[in-house]
Design a protein around this motif. Structure first.
Motif, PDB file in Angstrom:
ATOM      1  N   LEU B  80       0.829  -1.216   0.000  1.00 30.67           N
ATOM      2  CA  LEU B  80       0.000   0.000   0.000  1.00 30.67           C
ATOM      3  C   LEU B  80       0.855   1.255   0.000  1.00 30.67           C
ATOM      4  O   LEU B  80       0.395   2.334  -0.365  1.00 30.67           O
ATOM      5  N   SER B 138      -8.475   4.304 -15.587  1.00 32.08           N
ATOM      6  CA  SER B 138      -7.574   4.844 -16.599  1.00 32.08           C
ATOM      7  C   SER B 138      -6.279   4.041 -16.727  1.00 32.08           C
ATOM      8  O   SER B 138      -5.477   4.303 -17.601  1.00 32.08           O
ATOM      9  N   LEU B 139      -6.073   3.062 -15.848  1.00 34.19           N
ATOM     10  CA  LEU B 139      -4.815   2.301 -15.901  1.00 34.19           C
ATOM     11  C   LEU B 139      -4.849   1.260 -17.017  1.00 34.19           C
ATOM     12  O   LEU B 139      -5.913   0.802 -17.420  1.00 34.19           O
ATOM     13  N   ALA B 152      -2.754  -2.469  -7.853  1.00 33.95           N
ATOM     14  CA  ALA B 152      -2.796  -1.033  -8.110  1.00 33.95           C
ATOM     15  C   ALA B 152      -3.841  -0.392  -7.213  1.00 33.95           C
ATOM     16  O   ALA B 152      -4.932  -0.928  -7.043  1.00 33.95           O
ATOM     17  N   GLN B 153      -3.458   0.738  -6.636  1.00 32.98           N
ATOM     18  CA  GLN B 153      -4.421   1.564  -5.926  1.00 32.98           C
ATOM     19  C   GLN B 153      -4.761   2.706  -6.858  1.00 32.98           C
ATOM     20  O   GLN B 153      -3.873   3.451  -7.272  1.00 32.98           O
ATOM     21  N   THR B 154      -6.037   2.827  -7.187  1.00 32.39           N
ATOM     22  CA  THR B 154      -6.429   3.839  -8.150  1.00 32.39           C
ATOM     23  C   THR B 154      -7.911   4.127  -7.968  1.00 32.39           C
ATOM     24  O   THR B 154      -8.492   3.776  -6.939  1.00 32.39           O
ATOM     25  N   THR B 155      -8.515   4.763  -8.971  1.00 27.55           N
ATOM     26  CA  THR B 155      -9.949   4.995  -8.882  1.00 27.55           C
ATOM     27  C   THR B 155     -10.659   4.190  -9.962  1.00 27.55           C
ATOM     28  O   THR B 155     -10.166   4.048 -11.078  1.00 27.55           O
ATOM     29  N   ARG B 158     -14.433   6.748 -10.260  1.00 21.94           N
ATOM     30  CA  ARG B 158     -14.169   7.793  -9.257  1.00 21.94           C
ATOM     31  C   ARG B 158     -14.181   7.293  -7.821  1.00 21.94           C
ATOM     32  O   ARG B 158     -14.071   8.095  -6.900  1.00 21.94           O
ATOM     33  N   GLN B 160     -12.264   5.124  -4.854  1.00 22.44           N
ATOM     34  CA  GLN B 160     -10.924   4.600  -4.612  1.00 22.44           C
ATOM     35  C   GLN B 160     -10.989   3.090  -4.418  1.00 22.44           C
ATOM     36  O   GLN B 160     -11.836   2.588  -3.672  1.00 22.44           O
TER      37      GLN B 160
END
Ligand SMILES: [Zn+2]
Lengths: 92, 221
Positions: B80, B138-139, B152-155, B158, B160
């Motif tokens: 993390l 978006s990744l 991956a930590q992302t949205t 929108r 999290q």
């Protein structure tokens, strides 16, 4: 949309980040000894260059770490990112 | 852990809709909640003795490279941050897990917190899993950048999330989402999945149309 390279996670959308203002603004060593003018200068006065500015950013939706970035305020180019505690890189 | 008889997972009310969407997709998608996974947040100096001790106690090394996971002994350690991990285990194992980690850490400076109720886990699997997530993420989800052993930590739409590709389901992901966002994300996933869960007749009508889109997804998975 800016792509901001987090020093840990890599390039991510600007929307994942939180802006933290100008970097390298040290807390006064002895705040009590400052007069109002000096205190106001510490609190409110920031550089406003047209060109490279060292800023703090936080990767809020990712690793939640603060880091510094040198951003060209006119072009939005991110010229460098570096971890807290590391010196500001020399930008040619 | 108290009485579990009355516990309701954050997405208990969505189970039927997930099952229906999974059926309707004819194997292209599998949506489900994996409720009540044990989750323990561990923070410590990655270069200190505690890191090695915890690794020994858990039978795995804590991942030091950003955006990676290590599986072992029924547990998954998710990176993390440079000094922070999420150790995920089977439901109900949080107390034993904390005990084990605390004992290993001893008097070293560290933090061990049971965060099992913070997030619930969604399983998004099936050959259209990546296409579905790509609607709101978006990744690059291709295995070459987010394959086994990575996270991956992302949205996502929108919200999290923590994305963890799972070897057991190819392609398949754990999507860890905060409990208060889970309902919203479930609704969003079911809505985004509409094109893969449409009745078969509609799908074949599209396929025979001269305007049919090429199935890029089929080759990427
Ligand atoms: Zn990051």
């Amino acid at each position: 949309m800016l792509l901001i390279p987090c020093p840990w996670c890599g390039s991510r959308d600007e929307a994942e980040f939180h802006y933290g203002g100008q970097a390298h603004v040290p807390y006064p060593e002895d705040p009590a000894s400052l007069d109002d003018t000096q205190w106001a200068r510490y609190l409110f006065f920031r550089a406003n260059p047209k060109g490279p500015l060292a800023e703090r950013w936080c990767h809020t939706d990712g690793c939640r770490r603060w880091f510094n970035a040198v951003r060209n305020t006119a072009t939005h180019d991110i010229l460098a990112v570096y971890k807290p505690g590391e010196p500001r890189p020399v930008i040619a | 852990m108290g009485d579990t008889a009355d516990r309701r997972s954050p997405l208990a009310h969505t189970a039927d809709r997930f099952a229906a969407a999974t059926r309707a997709s004819g194997g292209a998608l599998r949506l489900a909640e994996l409720p009540f996974l044990a989750q323990v947040n561990v923070r410590l100096d990655p270069k200190g003795p505690a890191a090695d001790a915890v690794g020994l106690a858990l039978g795995m090394t804590l991942p030091l490279e950003p955006n990676t996971v290590v599986h072992g002994g029924g547990l998954t350690a998710v990176w993390l941050g440079p000094d922070e991990w999420l150790v995920v285990g089977p439901p109900g194992s949080q107390e034993g897990l904390q005990e084990k980690v605390r004992t290993a850490i001893g008097s070293e400076h560290a933090s061990v917190v049971d965060v099992s109720a913070q997030r619930t886990t969604l399983l998004v699997a099936g050959r259209h899993a990546r296409d579905l997530l790509a609607h709101g993420c978006s990744l690059d989800l291709h295995p070459r950048s987010l394959g086994a052993g990575r996270c991956a930590q992302t949205t996502l739409a929108r919200a999290q999330v923590v994305l963890v590709p799972r070897d057991a389901y190819k392609p398949g992901f754990w999507v860890l989402v905060r409990s208060s966002f889970a309902s919203y994300l479930a609704d969003w996933l079911l809505d985004a999945a509409a094109e893969y869960t449409a009745p078969k007749a509609t799908a074949s009508a599209h396929a025979t149309s001269e305007y049919a889109m090429p199935q890029f997804a089929e080759t990427s998975s």
